[in-house]
Write a protein that holds these residues in place. Structure first.
Motif, PDB file in Angstrom:
ATOM      1  N   PRO A  34       0.807  -1.223   0.000  1.00  0.00           N
ATOM      2  CA  PRO A  34       0.000   0.000   0.000  1.00  0.00           C
ATOM      3  C   PRO A  34       0.842   1.275   0.000  1.00  0.00           C
ATOM      4  O   PRO A  34       0.337   2.353  -0.288  1.00  0.00           O
ATOM      5  N   GLN A  35       2.141   1.158   0.292  1.00  0.00           N
ATOM      6  CA  GLN A  35       3.017   2.328   0.264  1.00  0.00           C
ATOM      7  C   GLN A  35       3.854   2.384  -1.015  1.00  0.00           C
ATOM      8  O   GLN A  35       4.830   3.123  -1.094  1.00  0.00           O
ATOM      9  N   ASN A  36       3.455   1.623  -2.016  1.00  0.00           N
ATOM     10  CA  ASN A  36       4.144   1.634  -3.308  1.00  0.00           C
ATOM     11  C   ASN A  36       4.162   3.067  -3.837  1.00  0.00           C
ATOM     12  O   ASN A  36       3.110   3.677  -4.038  1.00  0.00           O
ATOM     13  N   PRO A  37       5.339   3.648  -4.072  1.00  0.00           N
ATOM     14  CA  PRO A  37       5.413   5.046  -4.503  1.00  0.00           C
ATOM     15  C   PRO A  37       4.827   5.296  -5.896  1.00  0.00           C
ATOM     16  O   PRO A  37       4.565   6.435  -6.247  1.00  0.00           O
ATOM     17  N   ARG A  38       4.575   4.250  -6.662  1.00  0.00           N
ATOM     18  CA  ARG A  38       3.989   4.428  -7.995  1.00  0.00           C
ATOM     19  C   ARG A  38       2.476   4.583  -7.952  1.00  0.00           C
ATOM     20  O   ARG A  38       1.860   4.936  -8.951  1.00  0.00           O
ATOM     21  N   LEU A  39       1.873   4.311  -6.807  1.00  0.00           N
ATOM     22  CA  LEU A  39       0.425   4.478  -6.677  1.00  0.00           C
ATOM     23  C   LEU A  39       0.101   5.951  -6.443  1.00  0.00           C
ATOM     24  O   LEU A  39       0.838   6.640  -5.740  1.00  0.00           O
ATOM     25  N   PRO A  40      -0.998   6.419  -7.019  1.00  0.00           N
ATOM     26  CA  PRO A  40      -1.381   7.814  -6.777  1.00  0.00           C
ATOM     27  C   PRO A  40      -1.616   8.046  -5.280  1.00  0.00           C
ATOM     28  O   PRO A  40      -2.189   7.189  -4.605  1.00  0.00           O
ATOM     29  N   PRO A  41      -1.182   9.177  -4.768  1.00  0.00           N
ATOM     30  CA  PRO A  41      -1.291   9.438  -3.323  1.00  0.00           C
ATOM     31  C   PRO A  41      -2.722   9.337  -2.793  1.00  0.00           C
ATOM     32  O   PRO A  41      -2.928   8.885  -1.680  1.00  0.00           O
ATOM     33  N   ARG A  42      -3.693   9.731  -3.587  1.00  0.00           N
ATOM     34  CA  ARG A  42      -5.078   9.728  -3.113  1.00  0.00           C
ATOM     35  C   ARG A  42      -5.812   8.414  -3.364  1.00  0.00           C
ATOM     36  O   ARG A  42      -6.955   8.265  -2.966  1.00  0.00           O
ATOM     37  N   ALA A  43      -5.175   7.464  -4.015  1.00  0.00           N
ATOM     38  CA  ALA A  43      -5.828   6.187  -4.320  1.00  0.00           C
ATOM     39  C   ALA A  43      -6.056   5.382  -3.050  1.00  0.00           C
ATOM     40  O   ALA A  43      -5.244   5.414  -2.131  1.00  0.00           O
ATOM     41  N   TYR A  82       4.931  -8.131   2.408  1.00  0.00           N
ATOM     42  CA  TYR A  82       4.638  -7.021   1.508  1.00  0.00           C
ATOM     43  C   TYR A  82       5.721  -6.988   0.436  1.00  0.00           C
ATOM     44  O   TYR A  82       6.897  -7.213   0.725  1.00  0.00           O
ATOM     45  N   VAL A  83       5.309  -6.681  -0.780  1.00  0.00           N
ATOM     46  CA  VAL A  83       6.236  -6.609  -1.901  1.00  0.00           C
ATOM     47  C   VAL A  83       6.743  -5.176  -2.033  1.00  0.00           C
ATOM     48  O   VAL A  83       5.977  -4.273  -2.366  1.00  0.00           O
ATOM     49  N   ALA A  84       8.024  -4.971  -1.749  1.00  0.00           N
ATOM     50  CA  ALA A  84       8.631  -3.646  -1.895  1.00  0.00           C
ATOM     51  C   ALA A  84       9.005  -3.394  -3.351  1.00  0.00           C
ATOM     52  O   ALA A  84       8.904  -2.267  -3.841  1.00  0.00           O
ATOM     53  N   GLU A  85       9.424  -4.432  -4.056  1.00  0.00           N
ATOM     54  CA  GLU A  85       9.812  -4.339  -5.460  1.00  0.00           C
ATOM     55  C   GLU A  85       9.255  -5.559  -6.180  1.00  0.00           C
ATOM     56  O   GLU A  85       9.626  -6.679  -5.852  1.00  0.00           O
ATOM     57  N   GLY A  86       8.340  -5.334  -7.118  1.00  0.00           N
ATOM     58  CA  GLY A  86       7.757  -6.437  -7.868  1.00  0.00           C
ATOM     59  C   GLY A  86       6.247  -6.475  -7.810  1.00  0.00           C
ATOM     60  O   GLY A  86       5.636  -7.504  -8.090  1.00  0.00           O
ATOM     61  N   ASN A  87       5.615  -5.355  -7.458  1.00  0.00           N
ATOM     62  CA  ASN A  87       4.152  -5.322  -7.386  1.00  0.00           C
ATOM     63  C   ASN A  87       3.506  -5.598  -8.747  1.00  0.00           C
ATOM     64  O   ASN A  87       2.464  -6.242  -8.823  1.00  0.00           O
ATOM     65  N   ARG A  88       4.129  -5.146  -9.808  1.00  0.00           N
ATOM     66  CA  ARG A  88       3.595  -5.402 -11.153  1.00  0.00           C
ATOM     67  C   ARG A  88       3.699  -6.891 -11.486  1.00  0.00           C
ATOM     68  O   ARG A  88       2.774  -7.489 -12.032  1.00  0.00           O
ATOM     69  N   ARG A  89       4.828  -7.508 -11.129  1.00  0.00           N
ATOM     70  CA  ARG A  89       4.992  -8.944 -11.361  1.00  0.00           C
ATOM     71  C   ARG A  89       3.987  -9.748 -10.543  1.00  0.00           C
ATOM     72  O   ARG A  89       3.386 -10.711 -11.038  1.00  0.00           O
ATOM     73  N   LEU A  90       3.787  -9.362  -9.280  1.00  0.00           N
ATOM     74  CA  LEU A  90       2.798 -10.052  -8.455  1.00  0.00           C
ATOM     75  C   LEU A  90       1.410  -9.898  -9.065  1.00  0.00           C
ATOM     76  O   LEU A  90       0.649 -10.866  -9.144  1.00  0.00           O
ATOM     77  N   SER A  91       1.077  -8.707  -9.522  1.00  0.00           N
ATOM     78  CA  SER A  91      -0.231  -8.487 -10.157  1.00  0.00           C
ATOM     79  C   SER A  91      -0.383  -9.372 -11.388  1.00  0.00           C
ATOM     80  O   SER A  91      -1.441  -9.979 -11.609  1.00  0.00           O
ATOM     81  N   ALA A  92       0.668  -9.463 -12.197  1.00  0.00           N
ATOM     82  CA  ALA A  92       0.626 -10.306 -13.398  1.00  0.00           C
ATOM     83  C   ALA A  92       0.394 -11.770 -13.020  1.00  0.00           C
ATOM     84  O   ALA A  92      -0.417 -12.460 -13.654  1.00  0.00           O
TER      85      ALA A  92
END
Length: 142
Positions: free
Chosen positions: A19-28, A81-91
């Protein structure tokens, strides 16, 4: 007690989007479904899903994680929690369950004809989030 970082193979069911992934919009909203929806909508996730479906998951690309609850002895049963690889986990999640993002029919087509659907992925486990920052900085700067 283990010396961090450690390498494990972890079921994708034990990996949580950060949930603290910096690529997510701040208000999401930072719930799992909203984060997965955002990643699927805003990234070229189809290509990644297709690559994993055709070639499998490359062990040379471990996901960087930290325990969801503090522990000195993480195992493959620990939630991370995934610090690096959220896109891979989503895939990977979408490869197993395309209905998580039904707006893109191509994902279901890829999943249906997939040669590989990994349930377990390699991870590098750090003790806590701040311990992952030097690695993440290096990966994103170089």
């Amino acid at each position: 007690m283990v010396a961090f970082p450690i390498n494990l193979n972890v079921p994708i069911a034990n990996l949580l989007l950060d949930p603290q992934n910096p690529r997510l919009p701040p208000r999401a909203r930072k719930d799992d479904a909203t984060m997965l929806d955002y990643i699927a909508r805003e990234t070229s996730i189809d290509d990644l899903i297709e690559s994993i479906a055709r070639n499998g998951y490359f062990s040379s690309e471990p996901v960087v994680v930290f325990p969801a609850k503090p522990t000195k002895n993480p195992t493959d049963k620990t939630q991370f929690y995934v610090a690096e690889g959220n896109r891979r986990l989503s895939a990977l999640r979408l490869l197993h369950k395309p209905s998580l993002y039904p707006r893109r029919k191509r994902i279901a087509e890829i999943a249906k004809s997939a040669l590989h659907k990994p349930n377990v992925v390699p991870v590098i486990v750090y003790e806590k989030r701040q311990d992952t920052l030097p690695l993440l900085g290096y990966r994103h700067i170089t």
